[in-house]
Design an enzyme around this catalytic site. Sequence first.
Site, mmCIF file in Angstrom:
data_model
loop_
_atom_site.group_PDB
_atom_site.id
_atom_site.type_symbol
_atom_site.label_atom_id
_atom_site.label_comp_id
_atom_site.label_asym_id
_atom_site.label_seq_id
_atom_site.Cartn_x
_atom_site.Cartn_y
_atom_site.Cartn_z
ATOM 1 N N ARG A 90 -18.309 -2.398 -50.941
ATOM 2 C CA ARG A 90 -19.806 -3.311 -51.832
ATOM 3 C C ARG A 90 -21.086 -2.385 -52.032
ATOM 4 N NH1 ARG A 90 -18.739 -5.905 -47.102
ATOM 5 N NH2 ARG A 90 -20.526 -6.732 -46.016
ATOM 6 N N HIS B 103 -26.288 -4.369 -51.726
ATOM 7 C CA HIS B 103 -25.657 -4.889 -52.750
ATOM 8 C C HIS B 103 -25.493 -5.648 -53.566
ATOM 9 C CE1 HIS B 103 -23.056 -7.753 -50.461
ATOM 10 N NE2 HIS B 103 -23.687 -7.516 -49.682
ATOM 11 N N GLU C 175 -23.425 -4.121 -42.282
ATOM 12 C CA GLU C 175 -23.606 -4.887 -42.467
ATOM 13 C C GLU C 175 -23.832 -5.593 -40.851
ATOM 14 O OE1 GLU C 175 -26.012 -7.478 -42.702
ATOM 15 O OE2 GLU C 175 -25.076 -8.502 -44.344
#
Length: 267
Positions: free
Chosen positions: A63, A13, A91
């Site tokens: 994001r 990202h 993540e």
Amino acid sequence: MPALTLGLTMVRHGETQYNKEGLLQGQAVDSPLSEIGLQQADAAGQYLKDVKFSHVFVSDMLRAKQTAETIMKSNSSCSGLQMVCDPLLKEKSFGIAEGGRVQDVKEMAKAAGQSFPDFTPPKGETQEQVRPRVKEFLEKMLQQILDQHWPDRAEEENSLSAPPETSPVEGTADDGVRGMPAHALVVTHGAYMCVAVRYFVEELLCPLPPGSDKAHMFSLCPNTGLCRFILTMRKEEDGFKLSGIRCVFVHRGDHVKQTSRNTCSPS
């Protein structure tokens, strides 16, 4: 034996304000892209605008979704594609360190005799815990692609008796994927990509690309940096098997140099 060769392009990202300020996001902080991050995503979109994709998968974090949406807007092959949000691409969790300074975690890692971002703060995910997510996503993605792109029996002998010759690496956006029947765009996160690349090399036995070493392969990808892999699937009596994987390039980020910042915060 019938086979299908496909491309996988992973993109980290774009920058967020947390990245800019050297703060960890992980899973608890779901921040949008910064102005620089939006520029980086647009630059990635312009770089990939003529690359053909057949599937788009993205982390369910803001994001990553903003980055994927921006890339897709510039790419005509994505106009009819659905962006599939998958929490398996989320993540790595940094536990109690999320929202805190990256430098503090680096110091914690050093005190523990470990490297960063391999270090796991209390209540965070270890690489061994993230790796099954990578494996599960890869298997799910490959099954979806095979369901859609494996030809019927009449076509198998002619079109898939052997994997097609892969195009040479020339430093262009479509390196390795020209003429590829299926090509997935996957937008995810820095620490997650570190684990994914390590999984490809250590468990799937992906060879290193020419001129690269493990230190470079396993390093943090810059914001909107690109990693590309070519996978070959074969149809056997008991189902589909991954019969080959190679890396075309890792951490390619020439398209974002004009935006002036490549963030070293992993999340």
